[in-house]
Design a protein around this motif. Structure first.
Motif: not given
Length: 110
Positions: A8-20, A58-65, A80-85
Motif C-alpha cells: 500500500g505504500g507509494g507517492l502521494v501529494q501533501p494532504g492526500g491519503s494512503l491505506r497500508l 496513536y503517536a501524538d504526531s499522527v493522532k486525528g489523521r 489509513q493515513m489521511n491529511s498526509l504531510k
C-alpha cells in the motif's frame, strides 16, 4: 514462525491519503498488531497499535489523521493515513510480537 507482508505504500501529494495493509501468516491468533516508521536519517518510531479488543493507540504526531484497524479473520492490520504531510515520509513497518515486516515506503511530496 510469523511472516508479515506489507503493501500500500507509494507517492502521494501533501494532504492526500494512503491505506497500508499487513497480512500476518503462521499464527492462528494475534493479540497486538502495530505500525512503526523510520524516516531517512532518523530512528524507527512507533506510530499506532491495535489490540484484539480492539483498543487503539496513536503517536501524538499522527493522532486525528491516521486510523489503525484489523480484520481478525484475515490476520490483517490496516493503517489509513489521511491529511498526509511531507514529514510522514518514511518506511512503514508492520510489527507483531517479536516479528517485523520488510517495510513499505511512503513518500509525501508535491
Amino acid at each position: 514462525q510469523v511472516q508479515l507482508v506489507e503493501s500500500g505504500g507509494g507517492l502521494v501529494q501533501p494532504g492526500g491519503s494512503l491505506r497500508l495493509s499487513c497480512v500476518a501468516s503462521g499464527r492462528p491468533f494475534i493479540n497486538s498488531m502495530g505500525w512503526y516508521r523510520q524516516a531517512p536519517g532518523k530512528q524507527r518510531e512507533w506510530v499506532a497499535t491495535v489490540t484484539s479488543g480492539p483498543t487503539t493507540n496513536y503517536a501524538d504526531s499522527v493522532k486525528g489523521r491516521f486510523a489503525i484497524s484489523r480484520d481478525n479473520a484475515k490476520n490483517t492490520v490496516y493503517l489509513q493515513m489521511n491529511s498526509l504531510k511531507p514529514e510522514d515520509t518514511a518506511v512503514y513497518y508492520c510489527h507483531v510480537g517479536p516479528y517485523w515486516g520488510t517495510g513499505t515506503l511512503v513518500t509525501v511530496s508535491s
